[in-house]
Enzyme design. Sequence first.
Site, PDB file in Angstrom:
ATOM      1  N   HIS A  86       0.803  -1.222   0.000  1.00 50.21           N
ATOM      2  CA  HIS A  86       0.000   0.000   0.000  1.00 50.21           C
ATOM      3  C   HIS A  86       0.836   1.272   0.000  1.00 50.21           C
ATOM      4  CE1 HIS A  86      -3.193  -2.889   0.581  1.00 50.21           C
ATOM      5  NE2 HIS A  86      -3.889  -1.998  -0.084  1.00 50.21           N
ATOM      6  N   GLU A 327     -12.725  -8.675  -5.309  1.00 45.74           N
ATOM      7  CA  GLU A 327     -11.291  -8.877  -5.074  1.00 45.74           C
ATOM      8  C   GLU A 327     -11.010 -10.186  -4.347  1.00 45.74           C
ATOM      9  OE1 GLU A 327      -9.759  -5.515  -2.884  1.00 45.74           O
ATOM     10  OE2 GLU A 327     -11.381  -5.571  -1.425  1.00 45.74           O
ATOM     11  N   ASP A 351      -5.855  -7.119  -5.208  1.00 46.09           N
ATOM     12  CA  ASP A 351      -6.103  -8.255  -4.320  1.00 46.09           C
ATOM     13  C   ASP A 351      -6.622  -9.457  -5.088  1.00 46.09           C
ATOM     14  OD1 ASP A 351      -5.286  -7.636  -1.687  1.00 46.09           O
ATOM     15  OD2 ASP A 351      -6.863  -6.139  -1.590  1.00 46.09           O
ATOM     16  N   CYS A 398     -10.653  -0.737 -10.425  1.00 47.82           N
ATOM     17  CA  CYS A 398      -9.910   0.312  -9.715  1.00 47.82           C
ATOM     18  C   CYS A 398      -8.557  -0.153  -9.191  1.00 47.82           C
ATOM     19  CB  CYS A 398     -10.742   0.893  -8.582  1.00 47.82           C
ATOM     20  SG  CYS A 398     -11.155  -0.307  -7.310  1.00 47.82           S
TER      21      CYS A 398
HETATM   22  C1  PEP Z   1      -7.373  -3.724  -5.089  1.00 51.44           C
HETATM   23  O1  PEP Z   1      -7.250  -4.642  -4.263  1.00 51.44           O
HETATM   24  O2  PEP Z   1      -7.252  -3.872  -6.320  1.00 51.44           O
HETATM   25  C2  PEP Z   1      -7.695  -2.365  -4.628  1.00 51.44           C
HETATM   26  C3  PEP Z   1      -7.976  -1.402  -5.477  1.00 51.44           C
HETATM   27  O3  PEP Z   1      -7.667  -2.127  -3.295  1.00 51.44           O
HETATM   28  P1  PEP Z   1      -6.325  -1.962  -2.424  1.00 51.44           P
HETATM   29  O4  PEP Z   1      -5.171  -1.844  -3.380  1.00 51.44           O
HETATM   30  O5  PEP Z   1      -6.515  -0.760  -1.590  1.00 51.44           O
HETATM   31  O6  PEP Z   1      -6.295  -3.228  -1.640  1.00 51.44           O
HETATM   32 MG    MG Z   2      -7.928  -4.472  -2.209  1.00 47.75          MG
END
Ligand code: PEP
Ligand code: MG
Length: 475
Positions: A86, A327, A351, A398
């Site tokens: 992250h 996800e 994810d 996303c």
């Molecule tokens: C993902 O898992 O693709 C996502 C957009 O969420 P994060 O990267 O915050 O886990």
């Molecule tokens: Mg995620």
Amino acid sequence: MSIHYFSEVFRAMDDPYLKARHEDIQHLGNKIFNAWRGNNDAAKALAGIDGPVVLVGEMVSVSDIAAIPVEYLAGIVCFAGSGLSHTGVLANAMGVPAVMGVGDFCSLQGGEQIIVDGDDGRIIIQPSKAVVREFNKLITKQQALSEKLSELHDQPATTMDGHRVRLFTNTGLLADITPGLKNGAEGVGLYRTEIPFMIRDSFPTEDEQVNVYQQVFAAYAGKPVYIRTLDIGGDKQLPYFPITNEENPALGWRGIRFSLDNVQLIMTQVRAMIRSAEDAGDLHILLPMISSTNELDTFIKLLDDACAQLSSEGFAIRRPKVGVMVEVPAAISQLPFWAKKLDFISIGSNDLSQYLLALDRNNSRVADRYDHLHPAVLHEINRIVKVARAHDLALSLCGEMASDTAAVILLVGMGVRTLSMSAAKLPSIKWAIRSLSVAKAEAVLQQALTLENVSEIRALLAKNIAELEFSELVH
Ligand code: PEP
Ligand code: MG
């Protein structure tokens, strides 16, 4: 006894999760030390920085990133993690070069000159004058390309054969709201609420959250804003509420699981979201890590209660749209059951890839095996798009895949028409879509789906990107 002593006690523990807590001890210890020295907040020390800096550490924290004026944050280097950690994702969202998982090196004293090459994932410490000159040339070239791309600001992302793709941005820090607008984002496709939670010392109150979310709605007035409920756990820890003692944090108390087990917390957050959209905000609530009908039904009941409470308190509210992140692979086959209860879905490819491939997105040892263009990931995303179409369910994507031009060709070929990405990548993705036809994307997709190796898929896409006009705009 020193901070170092306690930090080492944790580092020596067998449990990997507790072992990793040595960073928290270090972090907390530094804060206490700074307070004792009369400097009551380490963040303030960072905020005193008045020139470009590169943050280097085992895993640079979100609060460290947030403490530095964004114009001075020249780069981030982490010994651990990967581009999908992250910290890496946040750096990407802010357009800050980051190199993750470089391995431990202790030779830095601070004050050295360092080149952070986020495109190639390398760092150069104390570069020679000739190397600095070369990198300055590269920077000048990239700036010229960005200027060329900025000419597209007011143009829609429409393919050459007339198909419109909506481009949204991912945000989480108030500092990364403006770049999205500057780069022509048509809305916020993912607001990561855990980030404002992570940069504080305690849980924000309902009013404090309203204040933060209202700023997002004000900046994106009249545009859709997808706000995700708190998605902590895994590598996203709250400094004041660490989730410890888990063998497999990525499979543990995360996202919606944590929220539904803390009803007061999620109720406060949902109330804050709805209140902040009171003045005509186009609120979409996005649920992370959903894997069962029970979780979805429990949330919907809670949302109904929140709406009823707020109405009876005199707020002029509207019921927000509700969607889930796809996800957790289990969500895919559940979608037909959930379609009637949902207004939209958003594919979280970061994810989803992690769980489909059983590859930890934060582990630098396996980072080179992790690729969202793995055939298994592509076939599953194609399946999700088909299910969504069959059930007339609005769909967006996303994850970081939306920032990868090669992946975007395939997504457009599948029929994905809403993408949400880091603001910095938006102009080059818009350019790629405008240089592409859906007919071509569909043909490339059909070919890609016959390939069984990610390297063949990447080679096929590289060939197709090279044939597009201005292909040099893609890094
Ligand atoms: C993902 O898992 O693709 C996502 C957009 O969420 P994060 O990267 O915050 O886990
Ligand atoms: Mg995620």
